[in-house]
Design an enzyme around this catalytic site. Structure first.
Site, PDB file in Angstrom:
ATOM      1  N   SER A 255       0.828  -1.214   0.000  1.00 39.66           N
ATOM      2  CA  SER A 255       0.000   0.000   0.000  1.00 39.66           C
ATOM      3  C   SER A 255       0.864   1.266   0.000  1.00 39.66           C
ATOM      4  O   SER A 255       0.476   2.290  -0.581  1.00 39.66           O
ATOM      5  CB  SER A 255      -0.981   0.008   1.172  1.00 39.66           C
ATOM      6  OG  SER A 255      -0.322   0.190   2.398  1.00 39.66           O
ATOM      7  N   ASN A 256       2.029   1.212   0.615  1.00 48.46           N
ATOM      8  CA  ASN A 256       2.926   2.381   0.553  1.00 48.46           C
ATOM      9  C   ASN A 256       3.499   2.551  -0.850  1.00 48.46           C
ATOM     10  O   ASN A 256       3.633   3.679  -1.328  1.00 48.46           O
ATOM     11  CB  ASN A 256       4.043   2.256   1.592  1.00 48.46           C
ATOM     12  CG  ASN A 256       3.573   2.693   2.966  1.00 48.46           C
ATOM     13  OD1 ASN A 256       3.377   3.884   3.220  1.00 48.46           O
ATOM     14  ND2 ASN A 256       3.353   1.729   3.849  1.00 48.46           N
TER      15      ASN A 256
ATOM     16  N   GLU B 148       1.063   7.105   6.925  1.00 50.06           N
ATOM     17  CA  GLU B 148       2.210   6.554   6.185  1.00 50.06           C
ATOM     18  C   GLU B 148       2.095   6.955   4.718  1.00 50.06           C
ATOM     19  O   GLU B 148       3.065   7.357   4.077  1.00 50.06           O
ATOM     20  CB  GLU B 148       2.246   5.024   6.303  1.00 50.06           C
ATOM     21  CG  GLU B 148       2.529   4.506   7.697  1.00 50.06           C
ATOM     22  CD  GLU B 148       2.696   2.990   7.716  1.00 50.06           C
ATOM     23  OE1 GLU B 148       3.284   2.428   6.780  1.00 50.06           O
ATOM     24  OE2 GLU B 148       2.241   2.361   8.684  1.00 50.06           O
TER      25      GLU B 148
ATOM     26  N   MET C 181      10.706  -7.163   4.135  1.00 44.72           N
ATOM     27  CA  MET C 181      10.857  -7.870   5.408  1.00 44.72           C
ATOM     28  C   MET C 181      12.239  -8.478   5.617  1.00 44.72           C
ATOM     29  O   MET C 181      12.395  -9.416   6.385  1.00 44.72           O
ATOM     30  CB  MET C 181       9.772  -8.952   5.532  1.00 44.72           C
ATOM     31  CG  MET C 181       8.356  -8.400   5.516  1.00 44.72           C
ATOM     32  SD  MET C 181       8.089  -7.118   6.761  1.00 44.72           S
ATOM     33  CE  MET C 181       8.024  -8.159   8.233  1.00 44.72           C
ATOM     34  N   ARG C 182      13.237  -7.937   4.943  1.00 41.14           N
ATOM     35  CA  ARG C 182      14.599  -8.451   5.139  1.00 41.14           C
ATOM     36  C   ARG C 182      15.473  -7.360   5.733  1.00 41.14           C
ATOM     37  O   ARG C 182      15.342  -6.190   5.362  1.00 41.14           O
ATOM     38  CB  ARG C 182      15.191  -8.888   3.800  1.00 41.14           C
ATOM     39  CG  ARG C 182      14.363  -9.900   3.064  1.00 41.14           C
ATOM     40  CD  ARG C 182      15.037 -10.348   1.796  1.00 41.14           C
ATOM     41  NE  ARG C 182      16.187 -11.183   2.072  1.00 41.14           N
ATOM     42  CZ  ARG C 182      16.095 -12.460   2.432  1.00 41.14           C
ATOM     43  NH1 ARG C 182      14.928 -13.043   2.548  1.00 41.14           N
ATOM     44  NH2 ARG C 182      17.177 -13.167   2.670  1.00 41.14           N
TER      45      ARG C 182
ATOM     46  N   HIS D 174       8.483   3.202   8.915  1.00 45.06           N
ATOM     47  CA  HIS D 174       8.215   2.369  10.086  1.00 45.06           C
ATOM     48  C   HIS D 174       6.946   2.869  10.780  1.00 45.06           C
ATOM     49  O   HIS D 174       6.793   4.084  10.967  1.00 45.06           O
ATOM     50  CB  HIS D 174       9.402   2.421  11.051  1.00 45.06           C
ATOM     51  CG  HIS D 174       9.195   1.556  12.244  1.00 45.06           C
ATOM     52  ND1 HIS D 174       9.245   0.174  12.182  1.00 45.06           N
ATOM     53  CD2 HIS D 174       8.877   1.863  13.527  1.00 45.06           C
ATOM     54  CE1 HIS D 174       8.985  -0.323  13.376  1.00 45.06           C
ATOM     55  NE2 HIS D 174       8.760   0.671  14.215  1.00 45.06           N
TER      56      HIS D 174
ATOM     57  N   ASP E  43      15.623  -0.062  11.785  1.00 46.23           N
ATOM     58  CA  ASP E  43      14.749   1.065  12.140  1.00 46.23           C
ATOM     59  C   ASP E  43      15.489   2.126  12.949  1.00 46.23           C
ATOM     60  O   ASP E  43      14.992   2.635  13.955  1.00 46.23           O
ATOM     61  CB  ASP E  43      13.521   0.555  12.930  1.00 46.23           C
ATOM     62  CG  ASP E  43      12.700  -0.439  12.122  1.00 46.23           C
ATOM     63  OD1 ASP E  43      12.639  -0.294  10.886  1.00 46.23           O
ATOM     64  OD2 ASP E  43      12.127  -1.364  12.719  1.00 46.23           O
TER      65      ASP E  43
ATOM     66  N   ASN F 127      13.320   4.157   4.516  1.00 45.94           N
ATOM     67  CA  ASN F 127      12.391   3.130   5.013  1.00 45.94           C
ATOM     68  C   ASN F 127      11.252   3.818   5.747  1.00 45.94           C
ATOM     69  O   ASN F 127      11.420   4.916   6.272  1.00 45.94           O
ATOM     70  CB  ASN F 127      13.137   2.199   5.983  1.00 45.94           C
ATOM     71  CG  ASN F 127      12.239   1.122   6.561  1.00 45.94           C
ATOM     72  OD1 ASN F 127      11.480   0.467   5.841  1.00 45.94           O
ATOM     73  ND2 ASN F 127      12.283   0.934   7.879  1.00 45.94           N
TER      74      ASN F 127
END
Ligand code: GRF
Length: 220
Positions: A17-18, A178, A94-95, A113, A149, A111
């Site tokens: 979605s982002n 976001e 997800m890595r 978060h 993060d 990124n």
């Protein structure tokens, strides 16, 4: 805008979605950027389909096809470079990136978060916030460094936590923001307005809101 558009590569693992928010902002010409490639480590990531629907090249690069993490990252990096990506957006990727990849692209990887960093890094940032009992959480776009993060913060949105929230309702409220701050961060980068100074990111000609958020409100 035309030829001046920043080329963006987006790394994804899931829903996307982002990614969609960035594509939409680009198509509406709200940002001086266009997504040139979307790369997933998961074959069935819906994000890949979103990219294809917009005529954007969508690649699945299977980590299992490489002997080690760096080899996989080298392949990903090469595909990004081949297409001239000047900015790499992690959008639900997800890595954890190795220092090899971070060093190769430092200052050009960002990124998002779903919490107000440095609070609640890692998985399930929204649930962590809820369980801790904070009244305000939110989301953060930051440059990526070698810790998860953790890198210099570009933009944050503060989002109130409501009394009857569960993980889903809070996540949905945060997600709405976001989708606003990620394209905004891309635009600030595209305009060359972000300068990393140690841990701080200077936003040139940034306009700062003259208010603070309280929750509950100061008024009844
Ligand atoms: C978002 O909540 C983002 O903040 C986190 O992973 C989620 C990805 O969602 N890093 P989507 O794939 O962009 O819909």
């Amino acid at each position: 805008m035309g030829s001046e558009l920043l080329k963006v590569g987006v790394l994804v693992s899931g829903r996307g979605s982002n990614l969609q928010a960035i594509i939409d902002a680009s198509e509406r010409r709200e940002i001086h950027a266009r997504v040139v490639v979307v790369i997933s480590d998961k074959e069935d990531a819906y994000a890949l389909e979103r990219a294809r629907k917009h005529g954007i090249e969508a690649l699945f690069i299977d980590p299992r096809a490489y002997p080690g993490r760096e080899d996989h990252e080298r392949a990903v990096g090469d595909e990004l470079e081949k297409r001239g990506a000047g900015l790499i957006c992690l959008a639900g990727y997800m890595r954890v990136l190795s220092s090899y990849f971070v060093k190769r692209f430092y200052g050009r990887i960002i990124n998002i978060h779903p919490a107000l960093l440095p609070s609640f890094p890692g998985l399930h940032g929204q649930l962590q916030a809820l369980e801790y009992g904070v009244k305000i959480s939110g989301c953060t776009v930051h440059f990526v460094d070698e810790d998860v993060d953790h890198g210099p913060i570009i933009i944050q949105a503060a989002v109130p936590v409501l009394a009857d929230d569960d993980e889903d309702t809070l996540s949905a409220r945060i997600l709405e923001y976001e989708h606003k701050i990620y394209p905004r961060a891309v635009q600030l980068f595209a305009q060359g307005r972000l300068k990393i100074q140690g841990r701080r990111v200077k936003v040139e000609r940034g306009i700062f809101p003259p208010w603070a958020v309280t929750n509950p409100s100061l008024e009844d």
